[in-house]
Design an enzyme around this catalytic site. Sequence first.
Site, PDB file in Angstrom:
ATOM      1  N   THR A 110      41.054  39.409  39.408  1.00 21.17           N
ATOM      2  CA  THR A 110      41.031  39.067  37.832  1.00 21.17           C
ATOM      3  C   THR A 110      41.509  40.202  37.340  1.00 21.17           C
ATOM      4  O   THR A 110      42.450  39.993  36.459  1.00 21.17           O
ATOM      5  CB  THR A 110      39.536  38.608  37.492  1.00 21.17           C
ATOM      6  OG1 THR A 110      38.871  37.882  38.450  1.00 21.17           O
ATOM      7  CG2 THR A 110      39.462  38.026  36.121  1.00 21.17           C
ATOM      8  N   HIS A 119      45.434  34.021  47.686  1.00 21.36           N
ATOM      9  CA  HIS A 119      44.578  34.789  48.622  1.00 21.36           C
ATOM     10  C   HIS A 119      45.117  34.714  50.189  1.00 21.36           C
ATOM     11  O   HIS A 119      44.178  34.989  51.055  1.00 21.36           O
ATOM     12  CB  HIS A 119      43.312  34.003  48.547  1.00 21.36           C
ATOM     13  CG  HIS A 119      42.301  34.316  47.360  1.00 21.36           C
ATOM     14  ND1 HIS A 119      42.297  35.626  46.676  1.00 21.36           N
ATOM     15  CD2 HIS A 119      41.624  33.596  46.296  1.00 21.36           C
ATOM     16  CE1 HIS A 119      41.412  35.587  45.904  1.00 21.36           C
ATOM     17  NE2 HIS A 119      41.131  34.344  45.406  1.00 21.36           N
ATOM     18  N   ARG A 129      39.306  46.118  48.435  1.00 23.24           N
ATOM     19  CA  ARG A 129      38.103  46.772  47.790  1.00 23.24           C
ATOM     20  C   ARG A 129      37.274  46.970  49.165  1.00 23.24           C
ATOM     21  O   ARG A 129      37.455  46.513  50.316  1.00 23.24           O
ATOM     22  CB  ARG A 129      37.428  45.793  46.984  1.00 23.24           C
ATOM     23  CG  ARG A 129      36.248  46.309  46.239  1.00 23.24           C
ATOM     24  CD  ARG A 129      35.614  45.332  45.485  1.00 23.24           C
ATOM     25  NE  ARG A 129      34.785  45.769  44.579  1.00 23.24           N
ATOM     26  CZ  ARG A 129      34.061  45.117  43.469  1.00 23.24           C
ATOM     27  NH1 ARG A 129      34.125  43.744  43.859  1.00 23.24           N
ATOM     28  NH2 ARG A 129      33.012  45.668  42.910  1.00 23.24           N
TER      29      ARG A 129
HETATM   30  P1  A3P Z   1      31.461  42.699  40.885  1.00 29.34           P
HETATM   31  O1  A3P Z   1      30.937  41.501  41.264  1.00 29.34           O
HETATM   32  O2  A3P Z   1      31.161  43.888  41.968  1.00 29.34           O
HETATM   33  O3  A3P Z   1      31.068  43.090  39.619  1.00 29.34           O
HETATM   34  P2  A3P Z   1      37.694  38.878  41.822  1.00 29.34           P
HETATM   35  O4  A3P Z   1      38.296  39.086  40.564  1.00 29.34           O
HETATM   36  O5  A3P Z   1      38.722  39.007  42.914  1.00 29.34           O
HETATM   37  O6  A3P Z   1      36.893  37.597  41.895  1.00 29.34           O
HETATM   38  O7  A3P Z   1      36.651  39.916  42.028  1.00 29.34           O
HETATM   39  C1  A3P Z   1      35.539  40.052  41.168  1.00 29.34           C
HETATM   40  C2  A3P Z   1      34.953  41.469  41.144  1.00 29.34           C
HETATM   41  O8  A3P Z   1      35.904  42.053  40.405  1.00 29.34           O
HETATM   42  C3  A3P Z   1      33.710  41.432  40.336  1.00 29.34           C
HETATM   43  O9  A3P Z   1      32.867  42.469  40.746  1.00 29.34           O
HETATM   44  C4  A3P Z   1      33.971  41.592  38.962  1.00 29.34           C
HETATM   45  O10 A3P Z   1      32.947  42.076  37.978  1.00 29.34           O
HETATM   46  C5  A3P Z   1      35.114  42.715  38.922  1.00 29.34           C
HETATM   47  N1  A3P Z   1      35.970  42.745  37.944  1.00 29.34           N
HETATM   48  C6  A3P Z   1      36.352  41.510  36.943  1.00 29.34           C
HETATM   49  N2  A3P Z   1      37.307  41.888  36.066  1.00 29.34           N
HETATM   50  C7  A3P Z   1      37.179  43.199  36.250  1.00 29.34           C
HETATM   51  C8  A3P Z   1      37.824  44.328  35.513  1.00 29.34           C
HETATM   52  N3  A3P Z   1      38.597  44.087  34.301  1.00 29.34           N
HETATM   53  N4  A3P Z   1      37.823  45.612  35.893  1.00 29.34           N
HETATM   54  C9  A3P Z   1      37.260  45.810  36.685  1.00 29.34           C
HETATM   55  N5  A3P Z   1      36.392  45.079  37.765  1.00 29.34           N
HETATM   56  C10 A3P Z   1      36.512  43.609  37.426  1.00 29.34           C
END
Ligand code: A3P
Length: 306
Positions: free
Chosen positions: A52, A114, A136
């Site tokens: 995201t 993905h 990550r």
């Molecule tokens: P956490 O669940 O550890 O908080 P993806 O986007 O691949 O689905 O990953 C989701 C993870 O990215 C979540 O981690 C979410 O909180 C974090 N996330 C979403 N937006 C973010 C941003 N702008 N900056 C940093 N982390 C972010």
Amino acid sequence: KDRGLGRGGYLHLFQDFWCPPFCFQGVINFQNHFLAKDNDVFVASFPKSGTTWLKALTFVIVNHQRFPSFEHHPLLSSNPHELVSFPEFILSHNLDDQIISLSNMSEPRLLATHLPFPSLPESITKSNCKIIYICRNPFDTFVSAWEFFTKISSVSSPALTFEEAFEKYCNGIMGFGPWWSHMLGYWNESITRPNKVLFLKYEDLKEDAVFHVKRMVEFLDTPITQGEDSTAVIENIINLCRFEKMKDLEVNKSGVIDNIVEKKNFFRKGKIGDWINYFSPSMIEKLSKIIEEKLSGSGLSFKLHS
Ligand code: A3P
């Protein structure tokens, strides 16, 4: 077929990765019908690794000339997943219409995936389009995935316990996994073709966003600095995409994506090292060993704490 973290609960082993059945047809259509353009930009990731965030940052960079104002930016009124689609999801239905809308997108097109590198459509790997990959540390990725898929579970696809999901994850069973081959596929490609794949880590972006967003801008060869102070622009980009800021936007507090996932579930804690609150000592030992074994000799390593 097995149960593991992923949308729908069940996953199918297909082309050496665990494919969630809801996008099975979409993957095949993506592979067979997608035509990449040389100026396309893809963001690629293993789920829950910062997709995201990367979508948001890349959208701002790629479209800086179209949307130069940070006060009236599309990201303030749309979720990054509404602005940047996954072809493997959208091509699951209405193939002809979706292919037309993909070909009519304004250029440069920004899309996300993905899919593991070897399963990308040939036209992506063979054309000059660019890919920015984010991964990550496997501890935080697992916790983020477990929290996310537990929240979106349902009566028809009940959640796995933390322990059940962990066992599957250690065996590589999670949507689009195994996570180690996903990372290594893009990692190796970023070494052999550095102009094709830019490899980023969530932890690095968190710790030095300015440096890594500059790398993104340079990699994409975007004229972001014309007549402007590039550091100020980069700081504005980072600020617009900050976790706290995005989480607090009205647009990200309610509503759903793909008719199923609540937007607020994409923003949880946004931290490095939250896994420490979840893992038992034996789980830490087990996952550490797997990381060491799978990544040894690759040069790829992760920061586990902030
Ligand atoms: P956490 O669940 O550890 O908080 P993806 O986007 O691949 O689905 O990953 C989701 C993870 O990215 C979540 O981690 C979410 O909180 C974090 N996330 C979403 N937006 C973010 C941003 N702008 N900056 C940093 N982390 C972010």
